[in-house]
Design a protein around this motif. Sequence first.
Motif, PDB file in Angstrom:
ATOM      1  N   ASP L   3       0.805  -1.212   0.000  1.00  0.00           N
ATOM      2  CA  ASP L   3       0.000   0.000   0.000  1.00  0.00           C
ATOM      3  C   ASP L   3       0.840   1.265   0.000  1.00  0.00           C
ATOM      4  OD1 ASP L   3      -1.846  -1.944   0.196  1.00  0.00           O
ATOM      5  OD2 ASP L   3      -2.710  -1.293   2.074  1.00  0.00           O
ATOM      6  N   SER L   4       2.023   1.190  -0.547  1.00  0.00           N
ATOM      7  CA  SER L   4       2.928   2.332  -0.569  1.00  0.00           C
ATOM      8  C   SER L   4       2.314   3.503  -1.335  1.00  0.00           C
ATOM      9  CB  SER L   4       4.230   1.937  -1.269  1.00  0.00           C
ATOM     10  OG  SER L   4       4.844   0.882  -0.580  1.00  0.00           O
ATOM     11  N   VAL L   5       2.814   4.697  -1.004  1.00  0.00           N
ATOM     12  CA  VAL L   5       2.420   5.896  -1.725  1.00  0.00           C
ATOM     13  C   VAL L   5       3.674   6.522  -2.323  1.00  0.00           C
ATOM     14  CG1 VAL L   5       1.403   8.204  -1.507  1.00  0.00           C
ATOM     15  CG2 VAL L   5       0.390   6.265  -0.289  1.00  0.00           C
ATOM     16  N   TYR L   6       3.576   6.932  -3.601  1.00  0.00           N
ATOM     17  CA  TYR L   6       4.710   7.534  -4.290  1.00  0.00           C
ATOM     18  C   TYR L   6       4.388   8.989  -4.629  1.00  0.00           C
ATOM     19  CZ  TYR L   6       6.462   2.855  -4.569  1.00  0.00           C
ATOM     20  OH  TYR L   6       6.936   1.627  -4.222  1.00  0.00           O
ATOM     21  N   LYS L   7       5.417   9.798  -4.665  1.00  0.00           N
ATOM     22  CA  LYS L   7       5.240  11.183  -5.082  1.00  0.00           C
ATOM     23  C   LYS L   7       5.900  11.384  -6.436  1.00  0.00           C
ATOM     24  CE  LYS L   7       5.700  15.988  -3.652  1.00  0.00           C
ATOM     25  NZ  LYS L   7       6.114  16.927  -2.593  1.00  0.00           N
ATOM     26  N   ILE L   8       5.286  12.230  -7.248  1.00  0.00           N
ATOM     27  CA  ILE L   8       5.830  12.505  -8.571  1.00  0.00           C
ATOM     28  C   ILE L   8       6.254  13.971  -8.631  1.00  0.00           C
ATOM     29  CG2 ILE L   8       5.216  12.728 -11.006  1.00  0.00           C
ATOM     30  CD1 ILE L   8       3.381  10.290 -10.543  1.00  0.00           C
ATOM     31  N   ILE L   9       7.502  14.199  -9.027  1.00  0.00           N
ATOM     32  CA  ILE L   9       7.956  15.580  -9.174  1.00  0.00           C
ATOM     33  C   ILE L   9       8.478  15.790 -10.591  1.00  0.00           C
ATOM     34  CG2 ILE L   9       8.500  15.953  -6.749  1.00  0.00           C
ATOM     35  CD1 ILE L   9      11.470  15.523  -7.516  1.00  0.00           C
ATOM     36  N   ALA L  30      19.088  14.555  -8.304  1.00  0.00           N
ATOM     37  CA  ALA L  30      17.941  14.119  -7.501  1.00  0.00           C
ATOM     38  C   ALA L  30      18.305  12.933  -6.610  1.00  0.00           C
ATOM     39  CB  ALA L  30      16.768  13.763  -8.414  1.00  0.00           C
ATOM     40  N   LYS L  32      20.750  12.468  -4.872  1.00  0.00           N
ATOM     41  CA  LYS L  32      21.419  12.813  -3.615  1.00  0.00           C
ATOM     42  C   LYS L  32      20.453  12.794  -2.440  1.00  0.00           C
ATOM     43  CE  LYS L  32      25.010  15.473  -5.880  1.00  0.00           C
ATOM     44  NZ  LYS L  32      25.265  16.782  -6.469  1.00  0.00           N
ATOM     45  N   THR L  33      19.182  13.091  -2.715  1.00  0.00           N
ATOM     46  CA  THR L  33      18.226  13.088  -1.595  1.00  0.00           C
ATOM     47  C   THR L  33      17.061  12.115  -1.780  1.00  0.00           C
ATOM     48  OG1 THR L  33      17.209  14.995  -2.645  1.00  0.00           O
ATOM     49  CG2 THR L  33      18.644  15.411  -0.745  1.00  0.00           C
ATOM     50  N   LEU L  34      16.821  11.673  -2.966  1.00  0.00           N
ATOM     51  CA  LEU L  34      15.669  10.793  -3.199  1.00  0.00           C
ATOM     52  C   LEU L  34      16.165   9.377  -3.412  1.00  0.00           C
ATOM     53  CD1 LEU L  34      13.718  13.081  -5.677  1.00  0.00           C
ATOM     54  CD2 LEU L  34      13.454  12.909  -3.197  1.00  0.00           C
ATOM     55  N   TYR L  67       6.909   8.274  -0.994  1.00  0.00           N
ATOM     56  CA  TYR L  67       6.439   9.493  -0.335  1.00  0.00           C
ATOM     57  C   TYR L  67       6.523   9.313   1.174  1.00  0.00           C
ATOM     58  CZ  TYR L  67       3.004  13.127   0.960  1.00  0.00           C
ATOM     59  OH  TYR L  67       2.340  14.204   1.488  1.00  0.00           O
ATOM     60  N   GLN L  68       7.313  10.178   1.805  1.00  0.00           N
ATOM     61  CA  GLN L  68       7.485  10.138   3.264  1.00  0.00           C
ATOM     62  C   GLN L  68       7.021  11.484   3.783  1.00  0.00           C
ATOM     63  OE1 GLN L  68       8.485   7.221   4.112  1.00  0.00           O
ATOM     64  NE2 GLN L  68      10.327   6.565   3.015  1.00  0.00           N
ATOM     65  N   PRO L  69       5.751  11.671   3.989  1.00  0.00           N
ATOM     66  CA  PRO L  69       5.260  13.031   4.264  1.00  0.00           C
ATOM     67  C   PRO L  69       5.877  13.706   5.475  1.00  0.00           C
ATOM     68  CG  PRO L  69       3.543  11.381   4.677  1.00  0.00           C
ATOM     69  CD  PRO L  69       4.663  10.683   3.997  1.00  0.00           C
ATOM     70  N   LYS L  70       6.414  12.940   6.421  1.00  0.00           N
ATOM     71  CA  LYS L  70       6.908  13.572   7.642  1.00  0.00           C
ATOM     72  C   LYS L  70       8.345  14.046   7.550  1.00  0.00           C
ATOM     73  CE  LYS L  70       4.000  14.376  10.825  1.00  0.00           C
ATOM     74  NZ  LYS L  70       3.496  15.736  10.828  1.00  0.00           N
TER      75      LYS L  70
END
Lengths: 71, 71, 71, 71, 71, 71, 71, 71, 71, 71, 71, 71
Positions: L3-9, L30, L32-34, L67-70
């Motif tokens: 049930d993972s959530v991914y973010k798209i940039i 990218a 370096k941090t993602l 996606y790690q919202p925190k």
Amino acid sequence: MSDSVYKIIELVGTSPTSWEDAVQNVVSKASKTLRDLRVAEVQKLDAKIEGAKIVAYRARVTLSFKYQPKE
Amino acid sequence: MSDSVYKIIELVGTSPTSWEDAVQNVVSKASKTLRDLRVAEVQKLDAKIEGAKIVAYRARVTLSFKYQPKE
Amino acid sequence: MSDSVYKIIELVGTSPTSWEDAVQNVVSKASKTLRDLRVAEVQKLDAKIEGAKIVAYRARVTLSFKYQPKE
Amino acid sequence: MSDSVYKIIELVGTSPTSWEDAVQNVVSKASKTLRDLRVAEVQKLDAKIEGAKIVAYRARVTLSFKYQPKE
Amino acid sequence: MSDSVYKIIELVGTSPTSWEDAVQNVVSKASKTLRDLRVAEVQKLDAKIEGAKIVAYRARVTLSFKYQPKE
Amino acid sequence: MSDSVYKIIELVGTSPTSWEDAVQNVVSKASKTLRDLRVAEVQKLDAKIEGAKIVAYRARVTLSFKYQPKE
Amino acid sequence: MSDSVYKIIELVGTSPTSWEDAVQNVVSKASKTLRDLRVAEVQKLDAKIEGAKIVAYRARVTLSFKYQPKE
Amino acid sequence: MSDSVYKIIELVGTSPTSWEDAVQNVVSKASKTLRDLRVAEVQKLDAKIEGAKIVAYRARVTLSFKYQPKE
Amino acid sequence: MSDSVYKIIELVGTSPTSWEDAVQNVVSKASKTLRDLRVAEVQKLDAKIEGAKIVAYRARVTLSFKYQPKE
Amino acid sequence: MSDSVYKIIELVGTSPTSWEDAVQNVVSKASKTLRDLRVAEVQKLDAKIEGAKIVAYRARVTLSFKYQPKE
Amino acid sequence: MSDSVYKIIELVGTSPTSWEDAVQNVVSKASKTLRDLRVAEVQKLDAKIEGAKIVAYRARVTLSFKYQPKE
Amino acid sequence: MSDSVYKIIELVGTSPTSWEDAVQNVVSKASKTLRDLRVAEVQKLDAKIEGAKIVAYRARVTLSFKYQPKE
């Protein structure tokens, strides 16, 4: 420009008077933290209605700025 | 909202002064018979020219309202 | 044109012979109740097949006409 | 089918449980006045959120039916 | 209209005040050499930013005019 | 073909009889000054209406030809 | 219809006389091996030019038919 | 609403059972840090396959929330 | 992955119960002859209506698989 | 060309070095069974990443070739 | 920039080696008559095939430049 | 994946030599941090011109990551 990387974000601005003003509102707010904004591209325009009156003009725009992944 | 059904229609408003005004004209006219309009989404903008002057700004917008198939 | 409001509707015409005829059929039928039609814009063309033969050419078009919300 | 003319309309259905149900709601309501509906084409899906929960699934669909300009 | 041929060109107008004005600027300039312009269709809107201010509203529009291949 | 450069232009042809004829009209007129045209791609079809009759079929097409910036 | 699976393919037909004929040519040829074709949807129209004349009208269409992966 | 600015982000949710559940998963996770989410608009649906079975339904959605550039 | 070539095909699945099930039906059938399917991308959703009831949910999806031109 | 019928297929090529090479790989493989290929149209480009490196450039292209339904 | 007007044109460049080179070829040729070009936006990429080899990479790009209607 | 959530940039990379290199530059920065980037999808290509030379190839790509919202 060399090998710079830019990030693109999408924001929605609102104004009671015009879409031009709505975009200016986006730019004013975004400029507080994003440096060197140069173009706002309009993706979508709409208007919020209450009763028979438009109470807000809304503009969805994309902005690009230098990508600093570590900050 | 439950199980309501909405209808979407497409209207074109015109104004001699601005696209904002053109959309307000659509909203004013449509509000005479359609209740509870909330958003007008811009689909297309153009301008009518006579001589070298723009004589009308036109905005094509979509509106949604509660669908009452029997009325 | 001043501050008039126009409505846009989408109709599909059919003809056993051609897409031109299909659009003329739409225009003929719509003109019975809608005044002052000026342009039919083609949105989509397809053809209905039975056996190995095309039995109907279909054209989906948009028409605009003066919006009279009260009639 | 011969030279029939069809009209296409766009409706939005809602359901607390699923998009399938939202489209069925549109069809049920539209069928009360429109005869001979055969296909509902999905144009857009979204979900209305309250708190952290989806409270309505919404489906925007197009329907076509025989155009009777005089009725 | 008979068998006339029209050409479509794409121009970008700019204005420090509004997109309406940007399109009027395109029309004024194009009308010096192109006869009988009738509609300017908006293809894209954006805004040029310097500092935190919009310094130019830009509108990309298409214009059509009678095609005279020999002139 | 080597390193040739081609230009693409957009023209609208009209005909009282068919879209095929409208495109042929574009090609005939453009061929007076443009050499070596090979394909006309249809971008849009519409029909001009007067009364309840189509008086002109219009086809917007793109043409490409060898780009000679100095001529 | 139950749980059938359909396959969609894209074909281009050509004709020296019309786009309607070009689509009929596609349908005739495809019907030799594909059963139960029902609709040909136009995706693109263009015209092949030689000299100043159109020598072929071409229509790109999609067809669907029952998917029989093993045959 | 006045002159608020909103940000739009794009997320992908997954679920072993349905696309409705996949969107609910996105909303649940995003709501932990984003306040006042109101609509999730579906941009794309797909399904992940292993063997001959779908193991995950994935929905790409856009969410909008109040833009707080400093936080 | 190296220099592999993949083919993309478009299939339509149907189900009386849901679009999720319609896509699973496509995957089950296609997996009988195509190896190593990994993603089904939804291109279009619609619903077949009889009376006032939806009798089939249909999903058009694209699948990719290793291209073996000789088999 | 007369009344020939062409089929359009969509393939994805991959290459560790460039998108040009990826398309050449598609063409090389497809040419083993398809005669008379003339144009590969790019539909989409992406890149597969492992670690922080691109390990494959992928190009999705459409090819057209003479349709021989019986072979 | 003030109230300047720009024109947008579409050109296709070709190169036997790469799409980058194809765009450079467009820019080199267009720069002979057009001043102050700043960006070439890619609209479409394709490749011309002879035998099983790509013989030309083609890039369709748009260029904008100051509009001087009288020259 | 469960049930993972991914973010798209969306990011824009630049390179003086090629679009392949521009995308590699985006990926390098990218990464370096993602974590766990897997695909970069090209949304748009353009080229920056100075004089008659291309000085930078730019590629706008979308990336997805967990996606790690925190954080």
